[in-house]
Design an enzyme around this catalytic site. Structure first.
Site, PDB file in Angstrom:
ATOM      1  N   HIS A  99       0.850  -1.323   0.002  1.00 14.32           N
ATOM      2  CA  HIS A  99       0.084  -0.017  -0.065  1.00 14.32           C
ATOM      3  C   HIS A  99       0.920   1.211   0.111  1.00 14.32           C
ATOM      4  O   HIS A  99       1.963   1.177   0.482  1.00 14.32           O
ATOM      5  CB  HIS A  99      -1.083   0.018   1.116  1.00 14.32           C
ATOM      6  CG  HIS A  99      -1.976   0.864   1.088  1.00 14.32           C
ATOM      7  ND1 HIS A  99      -3.365   0.613   0.681  1.00 14.32           N
ATOM      8  CD2 HIS A  99      -2.226   2.197   1.471  1.00 14.32           C
ATOM      9  CE1 HIS A  99      -3.925   1.871   0.701  1.00 14.32           C
ATOM     10  NE2 HIS A  99      -3.347   3.024   1.177  1.00 14.32           N
ATOM     11  N   ASP A 153     -14.063   2.081   7.043  1.00 16.25           N
ATOM     12  CA  ASP A 153     -12.970   3.396   6.299  1.00 16.25           C
ATOM     13  C   ASP A 153     -13.721   3.995   5.122  1.00 16.25           C
ATOM     14  O   ASP A 153     -13.261   5.270   5.094  1.00 16.25           O
ATOM     15  CB  ASP A 153     -11.867   2.477   5.813  1.00 16.25           C
ATOM     16  CG  ASP A 153     -10.677   3.552   5.049  1.00 16.25           C
ATOM     17  OD1 ASP A 153     -10.345   4.322   5.828  1.00 16.25           O
ATOM     18  OD2 ASP A 153     -10.606   3.265   3.785  1.00 16.25           O
ATOM     19  N   ARG A 156     -13.748  12.554   6.118  1.00 12.45           N
ATOM     20  CA  ARG A 156     -12.520  13.117   6.498  1.00 12.45           C
ATOM     21  C   ARG A 156     -12.002  13.967   5.193  1.00 12.45           C
ATOM     22  O   ARG A 156     -11.527  15.417   5.385  1.00 12.45           O
ATOM     23  CB  ARG A 156     -11.504  12.040   6.558  1.00 12.45           C
ATOM     24  CG  ARG A 156     -11.505  11.519   7.769  1.00 12.45           C
ATOM     25  CD  ARG A 156     -10.464  10.112   7.870  1.00 12.45           C
ATOM     26  NE  ARG A 156      -9.107  10.482   7.465  1.00 12.45           N
ATOM     27  CZ  ARG A 156      -8.074   9.798   7.260  1.00 12.45           C
ATOM     28  NH1 ARG A 156      -8.587   8.457   6.809  1.00 12.45           N
ATOM     29  NH2 ARG A 156      -7.037  10.073   6.968  1.00 12.45           N
ATOM     30  N   SER A 213      -6.705   3.736   8.813  1.00  7.11           N
ATOM     31  CA  SER A 213      -7.588   3.643   7.264  1.00  7.11           C
ATOM     32  C   SER A 213      -6.567   2.751   6.411  1.00  7.11           C
ATOM     33  O   SER A 213      -7.343   1.769   5.880  1.00  7.11           O
ATOM     34  CB  SER A 213      -7.440   4.995   6.617  1.00  7.11           C
ATOM     35  OG  SER A 213      -7.693   4.920   5.311  1.00  7.11           O
ATOM     36  N   LYS A 266      -7.761  -1.915   6.172  1.00  4.63           N
ATOM     37  CA  LYS A 266      -7.936  -2.140   4.467  1.00  4.63           C
ATOM     38  C   LYS A 266      -7.238  -3.683   4.479  1.00  4.63           C
ATOM     39  O   LYS A 266      -7.667  -4.457   3.850  1.00  4.63           O
ATOM     40  CB  LYS A 266      -7.956  -1.232   3.505  1.00  4.63           C
ATOM     41  CG  LYS A 266      -8.952  -0.300   3.506  1.00  4.63           C
ATOM     42  CD  LYS A 266      -8.809   0.664   2.324  1.00  4.63           C
ATOM     43  CE  LYS A 266      -7.665   1.815   2.696  1.00  4.63           C
ATOM     44  NZ  LYS A 266      -7.949   3.187   2.657  1.00  4.63           N
TER      45      LYS A 266
HETATM   46  N1  URA Z   1      -4.605   6.425   2.087  1.00  6.44           N
HETATM   47  C1  URA Z   1      -5.567   5.703   2.596  1.00  6.44           C
HETATM   48  O1  URA Z   1      -5.981   4.520   2.140  1.00  6.44           O
HETATM   49  N2  URA Z   1      -6.170   6.220   3.784  1.00  6.44           N
HETATM   50  C2  URA Z   1      -5.715   7.346   4.248  1.00  6.44           C
HETATM   51  O2  URA Z   1      -6.314   7.849   5.209  1.00  6.44           O
HETATM   52  C3  URA Z   1      -4.735   8.193   3.487  1.00  6.44           C
HETATM   53  C4  URA Z   1      -4.287   7.505   2.536  1.00  6.44           C
END
Ligand code: URA
Length: 436
Positions: free
Chosen positions: A82, A161, A168, A183, A187
């Site tokens: 990620h 999320d 947000r 967040s 995931k």
């Molecule tokens: N990427 C994400 O998946 N979540 C965030 O809060 C910021 C960047």
């Protein structure tokens, strides 16, 4: 328990209990806690922060707000990556097929671009017919059959999320270390990852502007993963200037294809090999990082990574002829070179301004759900540290509209700083932390 008491407690800087965090997340996902209370909660967290324990609890509550995948019948070790988001960051397009070609299945769920950062899913939609929305069954089937998947985040995974992020985004609470950490990690946990390589971007074109902030975010995510028995490596990499040369959806797909075919800009190729090497090691395919690196280089050199990308595109309904002949990908009508205004050394090629130029062209969105233009974008020809002559092309802008092109030119003029004295090239990776 009442949501208002939890908000007040966080507002006053006190530590929330595991039950309070779970109550809030579950209530919000079920629609019992309204958006205005969730927004107030997010702002309280933004100002007061969270302890590592609270962040871990928030991560788990968000991860278990929906379905949690178990992919062990397909892959003995499920590896994922990620990025915290940047400009020109098309790493997943290369790394997913690359690692899969080296023998480790990778199914990655990615997001769309927002503000100045791009998103993998938008880039893939440059390819005619490419389906980014897969059901969990389709995801599993393709992972088993092809070994590589790149798709959008399933609505069933970590729904908290999705809901929190939407709030947000419009309440100024994105750049909060505990909120970003929860967040991302929620995931990854919901998607069934055992081993996670995090690409934490730092610089003007990233959410984390300073190395200290990036280090703190990386450390939090590594600690959350470790506490949950995941193997996590965080690579802190530069986002003061764009990664590679291409910024904009189809242009980035072209650059990823060139890289998969053994070409591509050296900084981008290097970054992909580094991330892939960590994934191969963390996933148990390679004994150490240098073996992972060798395997990744071989998968590129042999054409196996490119073949895997073709198989992935075909499996998801994409037009393979378009990626075999990338000039058939969407192309813009207006192509204009931006010359260097002076002679000297490039001190800055600011990723933020280049990202905003791409948004001005229509490559990104300023609001969720806006349509984007896949053809437009920018090629960045020179990197920080390079010597440039007055009049030599610094950028090539691909546009479909004169007015937007003029706006992009304004952003690009502000992206560049040239000085007479020499400038060192920017580091590529600052630090690597976690399970190394
Ligand atoms: N990427 C994400 O998946 N979540 C965030 O809060 C910021 C960047």
């Amino acid at each position: 328990m009442r949501a208002v008491d939890i908000i007040e407690k966080k507002r006053d800087g006190l530590e929330l209990t595991t039950d309070e965090i779970r109550f809030f997340v579950e209530g919000f996902v079920r629609g019992e806690i309204p958006d205005y209370q969730a927004a107030a909660f997010l702002m309280a967290v933004y100002f007061q922060g969270m302890t590592p324990r609270e962040t871990a609890d928030l991560t788990l509550a968000m991860a278990y707000s929906g379905q949690v995948l178990d992919l062990h019948d397909i892959a003995p070790v499920v590896v994922d990556k990620h990025s915290t988001g940047g400009v020109g960051d098309k790493v997943s397009l290369v790394v997913v097929p690359l690692v899969a070609a080296a023998g480790l299945p990778v199914g990655k769920m990615s997001g769309r671009g927002l503000s100045f950062t791009g998103g993998t899913i938008d880039k893939l939609e440059s390819i005619r017919g490419f389906r980014v929305e897969l059901s969990v069954e389709e995801f599993r089937e393709q992972l088993r059959r092809v070994g590589a998947v790149l798709c959008g985040q399933s609505a069933d995974l970590a729904p908290a999320d999705g809901k929190f992020y939407a709030l947000r985004d419009v309440t100024g609470t994105v750049p909060s270390i505990p909120l970003i950490a929860a967040s991302i990690m929620s995931k990854k946990i919901a998607a069934g990852a055992d081993a996670i390589v995090l690409d934490v971007k730092v610089g003007n074109g990233a959410f984390m502007k300073t190395l200290d902030q990036a280090r703190a975010l990386a450390r939090q995510m590594v600690d959350i993963g470790t506490a949950l028995n995941r193997r996590v490596v965080a690579v802190i990499s530069d986002m003061n200037q764009p990664l590679g040369e291409a910024v904009g959806n189809a242009l980035e797909v072209r650059e990823a294809i060139a890289t998969l075919r053994g070409d591509g800009p050296s900084d981008f190729r290097e970054h992909c090999l580094t991330v892939a090497a960590h994934m191969l090691r963390l996933g148990g395919r390679a004994q150490d990082l240098s073996e992972g690196r060798r395997m990744a280089e071989e998968a590129l050199a042999s054409g196996a990574a490119w073949e895997k990308f073709r198989a992935l595109v075909a499996a998801q309904g994409g037009d393979v002829a378009q990626i075999e002949e990338p000039e058939r990908l969407p192309r813009a009508r207006l192509i204009r070179e931006i010359p260097s205004p002076a002679e000297g050394y490039l001190a800055e090629v600011r990723a933020y301004e280049v990202g905003m130029a791409a948004v001005a062209l229509g490559a990104g969105r300023t609001k969720k759900g806006e349509p984007i233009d896949h053809a437009v974008g920018i090629l960045v020809h020179r990197k920080v540290g390079a010597f440039v002559r007055r009049g030599e092309p610094l950028f090539t802008v691909h546009a479909n509209d004169e007015q937007r092109l003029a706006e992009a030119e304004g952003w690009l003029a502000r992206a560049v700083r040239i000085q007479e004295t020499t400038v060192l090239p920017l580091p590529h990776i600052y630090e690597t932390i976690g399970n190394i």
